[in-house]
Scaffold this motif. Structure first.
Motif: not given
Length: 349
Positions: A271-278
């Motif tokens: 909702e406030r910060v999106s996070v993507v990994g690898f």
């Protein structure tokens, strides 16, 4: 007591040489009936070949070394991604009739020692810096074939297998940009101008340029690739970058730590910060929220690396170009549109 070739020969009424030929697949001078009888007796008696004797006869140890960096003489630290890769390497070697020897190396000078001490048929390098791989020479490896995983080194002695890191980072960043994010933090360990992280950084920047976004609005956070360092970054992320609405972390374990750190200070994801990994480690689908990430083919990477190495060890093809494996974006629940789409992608008023 251990069953021997002599025991089988006595039970089958044939010579020890005949039994040896059957067991080793040399059936040219053995009748089909004898082959079947010997095989049946082998199974009934529970015969297990002596690995040392077979190695001596074949002039092969059937041992493949898996060499990984060790931070010190007493410390061997392996990332979750490398643990998954090691498991797949062992599986493929077992399928091919080889055994795995895991060895930590705190100094690349130890590589030659490891190859010689254990009479290895070959070695896989996993997790070494490209400059370390660059420095390997024939006087170190001798005649032992070596393959590097995830290396961008041009060293012809170690041509191996890697992931398309540039495209993976481009996919991750483009996904965030498509949702409306323009303040994206790039979280990664320190890197030089060549290697896995550098390629992911180039893919990150290329995606920003392709979307008309400014790299100057997207800061870099240099952190070790560990869960604890991710937690620490997550806790201070908005204090350091109050306009940030998203993070692209170059490893799942780092991204998972960031999510936990954000949660610790009351910042909701996505909702406030999106996070993507690898990586697309198994744990990525178990955490809350489930992690959006770039999936790399860990099974394929390990399998191809082993097959390339054994091609060399068994006198087959010598590959002169690295094999680059495709990636794909896996969208889950850790990414969403930024809270404020009023033009900056910044935090709500």
């Amino acid at each position: 007591m251990r069953v021997t070739l002599k025991d089988i020969a006595r039970a089958a009424g044939v010579s020890i040489m005949t039994v040896s030929n059957v067991i080793n697949g040399k059936h040219d001078r053995v009748s089909a009936e004898t082959v079947e009888r010997v095989r049946r007796i082998v199974a009934e008696l529970g015969y297990v070949p002596n690995g040392s004797a077979r190695s001596l006869a074949a002039n092969s140890s059937r041992l493949i070394g898996l060499l990984v960096p060790a931070e010190s003489e007493v410390s061997l630290t392996i990332s979750p991604h490398n643990i998954a890769t090691i498991g797949q390497i062992e599986r493929r070697l077992r399928q091919r009739g080889y055994h795995l020897l895991l060895r930590g190396v705190s100094d690349t000078a130890e590589i030659g020692e490891a190859l010689r001490s254990w009479s290895l048929d070959g070695a896989v390098l996993l997790g070494f810096l490209d400059e370390e791989v660059d420095g390997l020479r024939r006087r170190v490896t001798g005649a032992t074939p070596v393959v590097a995983i995830d290396s961008y080194s041009a060293n012809p002695l170690t041509t191996g297998v890697r992931t398309d890191d540039f495209t993976g980072a481009h996919l991750a960043t483009s996904h965030l940009l498509s949702l409306g994010h323009r303040r994206i933090v790039f979280a990664a360990p320190s890197f030089t101008d060549v290697g896995v992280v550098h390629e992911r950084f180039l893919g990150f920047h290329a995606a920003l340029r392709d979307a008309g976004a400014s790299p100057r609005d997207c800061p870099i956070e240099t952190v070790d690739t560990t869960h604890d360092d991710g937690v620490e970054l997550g806790r201070r992320l908005l204090a350091s970058h109050p306009d940030a609405t998203a993070v692209f972390a170059t490893a799942d374990i780092l991204a998972i730590g960031i999510i936990e750190g954000l949660h610790d200070v009351g910042v909701p994801v996505p909702e406030r910060v999106s996070v993507v990994g690898f990586d697309d480690l198994d744990i990525s689908a178990y955490i809350t929220p489930k992690l959006t990430t770039v999936a790399q083919d860990i099974v394929g990477k390990a399998t191809h690396a082993v097959d390339r190495l054994l091609d060399l060890a068994e006198g087959g093809d010598h590959h002169t170009e690295p094999l680059v494996l495709d990636v794909r974006l896996v969208v889950r629940n850790s990414t969403a549109e930024p809270h404020d789409l009023g033009g900056t992608g910044g935090p709500p008023p």
